[in-house]
Scaffold this motif. Structure first.
Motif, PDB file in Angstrom:
ATOM      1  N   ILE A  45      -0.227   3.415  -6.817  1.00 34.49           N
ATOM      2  CA  ILE A  45      -0.655   4.324  -8.404  1.00 34.49           C
ATOM      3  C   ILE A  45      -2.054   3.482  -9.176  1.00 34.49           C
ATOM      4  N   HIS A  46      -2.791   4.796  -9.546  1.00 33.77           N
ATOM      5  CA  HIS A  46      -3.450   4.652 -10.587  1.00 33.77           C
ATOM      6  C   HIS A  46      -2.894   4.523 -12.149  1.00 33.77           C
ATOM      7  N   PHE A  47      -3.094   3.050 -12.688  1.00 32.26           N
ATOM      8  CA  PHE A  47      -1.971   2.204 -13.728  1.00 32.26           C
ATOM      9  C   PHE A  47      -2.948   2.499 -14.706  1.00 32.26           C
ATOM     10  N   LYS A  48      -2.666   2.441 -15.764  1.00 32.25           N
ATOM     11  CA  LYS A  48      -4.504   1.837 -16.702  1.00 32.25           C
ATOM     12  C   LYS A  48      -5.495   1.303 -16.504  1.00 32.25           C
ATOM     13  N   TYR A  51      -6.080   0.431  -9.460  1.00 34.89           N
ATOM     14  CA  TYR A  51      -4.827   1.406  -8.519  1.00 34.89           C
ATOM     15  C   TYR A  51      -4.427  -0.252  -8.258  1.00 34.89           C
ATOM     16  N   HIS A  52      -2.952   0.590  -7.837  1.00 29.48           N
ATOM     17  CA  HIS A  52      -2.261  -0.855  -7.294  1.00 29.48           C
ATOM     18  C   HIS A  52      -1.347  -0.300  -5.576  1.00 29.48           C
ATOM     19  N   ALA A  53      -1.638  -1.649  -4.778  1.00 30.70           N
ATOM     20  CA  ALA A  53      -0.498  -1.103  -3.563  1.00 30.70           C
ATOM     21  C   ALA A  53      -0.090  -1.686  -3.485  1.00 30.70           C
ATOM     22  N   SER A  74      -6.586  -3.389  -7.298  1.00 32.28           N
ATOM     23  CA  SER A  74      -7.883  -3.337  -7.454  1.00 32.28           C
ATOM     24  C   SER A  74      -8.688  -2.370  -8.874  1.00 32.28           C
ATOM     25  N   LYS A  75      -9.658  -2.364  -9.279  1.00 32.93           N
ATOM     26  CA  LYS A  75     -10.770  -1.641 -10.436  1.00 32.93           C
ATOM     27  C   LYS A  75     -11.230  -1.046  -9.201  1.00 32.93           C
ATOM     28  N   ASP A  76     -11.465  -0.286  -8.228  1.00 34.72           N
ATOM     29  CA  ASP A  76     -12.433   0.550  -7.824  1.00 34.72           C
ATOM     30  C   ASP A  76     -12.351   1.070  -6.195  1.00 34.72           C
ATOM     31  N   THR A 284       0.649   8.385  -0.482  1.00 40.61           N
ATOM     32  CA  THR A 284      -0.433   9.055  -1.362  1.00 40.61           C
ATOM     33  C   THR A 284      -0.390   8.829  -3.200  1.00 40.61           C
ATOM     34  N   LEU A 285      -1.317   9.352  -3.528  1.00 38.43           N
ATOM     35  CA  LEU A 285      -1.568   8.545  -5.498  1.00 38.43           C
ATOM     36  C   LEU A 285      -2.028   9.548  -5.711  1.00 38.43           C
ATOM     37  N   LEU A 286      -2.631   9.849  -6.729  1.00 43.67           N
ATOM     38  CA  LEU A 286      -3.759  11.014  -7.316  1.00 43.67           C
ATOM     39  C   LEU A 286      -3.874   9.876  -8.655  1.00 43.67           C
ATOM     40  N   ASP A 287      -5.495   9.895  -8.321  1.00 46.32           N
ATOM     41  CA  ASP A 287      -5.748   8.877  -9.727  1.00 46.32           C
ATOM     42  C   ASP A 287      -6.856   9.554 -10.616  1.00 46.32           C
TER      43      ASP A 287
END
Length: 491
Positions: A45-48, A51-53, A74-76, A284-287
Motif C-alpha cells: 500500500i501507498h499510505f500517507k 510505501y509499505h510492504a 520506503s518513501k521511494d 499489487t498496489l495503486l500508488d
C-alpha cells in the motif's frame, strides 16, 4: 479482549537472530527480513506518502512456521527500512498463523485484512481458516479488532481452503476476493462486499475452473488496468506443459471485462506472468501516481535454499510497474525510481559487431545491465550474455532466433538439478535485455517487459565479468551499458 497482538517476543528474538546471519548471499537492494524465513508479500500500500510492504514471516526460524507479518516501508520504493513485526499469531482469531492478506487506507486508518489459520490436526494438515482485521493510525503499531473474525467461515460448499483476502473500494463499497476451492477441489475465487470492513456479505463466485487450472488459487488480486480487468493469482496443481508451468506452483493472470452489478467476469486464457525459477504470490498496489505496482516472493516452495544455513531464507522481487500491451498481455518493468541505485555508469560498446565473444571485466556483485542486440544485423544461431564467475561458474541468458526462445540457465550458479527456464519471445528487429543482479538473484526484463525471468542464484566464487556472445555467426551490439548499484542495507 482476546485479540492482543503481542509482537514484542518476536521482535526481541529477531533482533538477536539478526546478529548471527551470514552475509555471503545477503541482498544489497531487495526486501528481506533481518533474519529467518519470509514468503508471500502482503498488504502492499501507498499510505500517507510512504510505501509499505508486509510479508509472511517466521521470525523464530529459517524454515516456514507459524506465520507473522514482517514489515518494511520506503518513501521511494528503493530505500527500505525495517519496521517492527506488525502481526503475531496466537490469539483466538488466528491461533496458528496470520496468513496472507492485503491493506487499505480507511479514512487515515491503515487496515490490514488477513487470514487466521487454525489447525484441527497438524499432522494430517487438517485446518480451518477465517478472515480478520487489524488497524493502525501511525502505520507501525497494529491492534486486532474486537469483531474478529469478520468472516468466520467459508461458504458451505467449500473445502478447508479459504484464504488470502484482497480488498479494495469501488464507489462506497468495500470488495473482498478470496482464494477458495469446493469440496470437489474445483479452484475458484469468491467475492464478499461490506459497507464498513467489519460486516461482510457473500456475493458468490467471481471465477472458477473445473478443467485444468489446478486445485487451489492462492493470493488473488483483481484490478482495472488500461481499460481491462486483470485477475492475478497463483494456481496450485498445474501440470507442466513444455516450457510452461515448470515450477512447483505458478503465478499468472486472466485479462477480461467485469460487471460490478452482476459479478460477471469474462476473460481470455491463463498467461504465466514470470518465467524464472523463483516468482510466486505476487501482489499489487495503486500508488498516488496512478501506477499499478507489483511485488512477488522471489523463491519457490520446496526449492533448494542455501541461505537457510546462513540464518535466513526468502526475499521479495524488485517493484515492477504493470501495463497492458496492445495484444492484452500484462507487461512488467522495473519502477523508474530504481535509477536511484545507480552509482557509476559504464558504456562498454556501441554499434559493434561481436563474433564469438566480447568480455567485459566486472567484479562487482550489485549490477544493472542493459544490452541491445540488432536482430536485423545478425546471422548467429544464438546470442546472449553470460555472467561469469571464477572457474566453471556462470549464469547464461541465451536467445535463439530460429525458435524465438529466451533461455535462462542457472545450472552452473547454484541450481544444478533444475537450472534451465525458457520463454517464448518474438524479438524481430531488436532484442533488449535489462538485468538486475544482486548477490543471490537475477531479474531479467526482455523487450520492455514482454518476458520477465526472476531466479535466485548462489555463486560461490568471485564474479569475473560479463561475456557477450554470438554462436556460429555474428551480431551487432547496439548498446551495452552497466551500472554499479548501491547497497541500501549498508548505507
Amino acid at each position: 479482549m482476546n485479540n492482543i497482538n503481542n509482537t514484542q517476543p518476536a521482535n526481541e528474538f529477531l533482533l538477536k537472530a539478526s546478529e548471527n546471519v551470514n552475509e555471503r548471499f545477503r541482498f544489497g537492494y531487495h526486501i528481506m527480513a533481518p533474519a529467518n524465513w519470509i514468503n508471500d508479500p502482503n498488504g502492499l500500500i501507498h499510505f500517507k506518502g510512504e510505501y509499505h510492504a508486509f510479508y509472511q514471516h517466521h521470525p523464530y526460524d529459517e524454515n516456514w512456521g507459524p506465520m507473522h507479518w514482517g514489515h518494511v516501508k520506503s518513501k521511494d520504493l528503493v530505500h527500505w527500512e525495517h519496521c517492527p513485526i506488525a502481526l503475531s499469531p496466537g490469539d483466538a482469531c488466528d491461533v496458528d498463523g496470520c496468513f496472507s492478506g492485503s491493506a487499505v487506507d480507511n479514512n487515515g486508518e491503515l487496515t490490514l485484512i488477513y487470514t487466521g489459520h487454525h489447525y484441527i490436526d497438524q499432522a494430517q494438515n487438517l485446518f480451518f481458516q477465517n478472515q480478520n482485521i487489524a488497524v493502525s493510525t501511525d502505520g507501525i503499531h497494529f491492534e486486532k479488532v474486537d469483531q474478529n473474525p469478520v468472516i468466520a467461515a467459508p461458504p458451505a460448499d467449500s473445502s478447508q481452503h479459504f484464504r488470502d483476502p484482497k480488498v479494495w473500494k469501488h464507489n462506497d463499497t468495500w470488495y473482498m476476493i478470496l482464494g477458495n476451492s469446493t469440496k470437489e477441489d474445483i479452484p475458484r475465487v469468491i467475492l464478499y462486499t461490506s459497507p464498513d470492513l467489519r460486516t461482510w456479505e457473500y456475493k458468490g463466485v467471481l471465477d472458477e475452473n473445473a478443467n485444468d487450472m489446478g486445485f487451489m488459487w492462492e493470493c488473488p488480486d483483481f484490478f482495472e488496468l488500461d481499460g481491462s480487468f486483470v485477475f492475478l493469482f497463483s494456481p496450485q496443481g498445474l501440470e507442466s506443459q513444455g516450457h510452461k508451468y515448470n515450477n512447483l506452483f505458478q503465478t499468472g493472470y486472466y485479462v477480461g471485462s467485469y460487471d460490478y452489478d452482476t459479478n460477471h467476469y469474462e476473460h481470455g486464457e491463463f498467461i504465466e506472468l514470470d518465467h524464472g525459477h523463483d516468482f510466486y504470490a505476487v501482489q499489487t498496489l495503486l500508488d498516488d501516481q496512478g501506477r499499478r505496482i507489483a511485488i512477488g516472493w522471489m523463491d519457490m516452495w520446496e526449492s533448494d535454499m542455501p541461505t537457510k544455513a546462513d540464518g535466513w531464507a526468502g526475499a521479495l522481487t524488485l517493484p515492477r510497474v504493470l501495463t497492458l500491451s496492445e495484444d492484452r498481455k500484462v507487461l512488467m518493468n522495473p519502477v523508474e525510481e530504481l535509477k536511484l541505485l545507480r552509482e557509476t555508469e559504464h558504456h562498454v560498446c556501441e554499434d559493434q559487431l561481436v563474433n564469438r565473444s566480447h568480455f567485459v571485466n566486472v567484479t562487482e556483485q550489485l549490477l544493472e545491465v542493459k544490452v541491445v542486440f540488432n536482430m536485423e544485423n545478425t546471422n548467429a544461431e544464438a546470442i546472449g550474455l553470460k555472467i561469469r564467475g571464477v572457474g566453471e561458474q556462470e549464469t547464461v541468458i541465451r536467445y535463439t532466433h530460429a525458435d524465438r526462445k529466451l533461455t535462462l540457465d542457472c545450472s552452473k550458479s547454484g541450481k544444478p538439478a533444475d537450472g534451465i527456464r525458457n520463454a517464448a519471445l518474438d524479438a524481430n528487429g531488436q532484442l533488449t535485455l535489462h538485468l538486475f543482479l544482486d548477490r543471490s538473484s537475477i531479474e531479467i526484463f526482455a523487450n520492455e517487459g514482454h518476458v520477465t525471468m526472476s531466479s535466485r542464484i548462489y555463486p560461490t566464487e568471485v564474479q569475473s565479468g560479463i561475456e557477450l556472445f554470438a554462436e556460429n555467426g555474428e551480431v551487432e551490439i547496439v548498446e551495452c551499458t552497466y551500472w554499479n548499484l548501491k547497497d541500501i542495507w549498508k548505507a
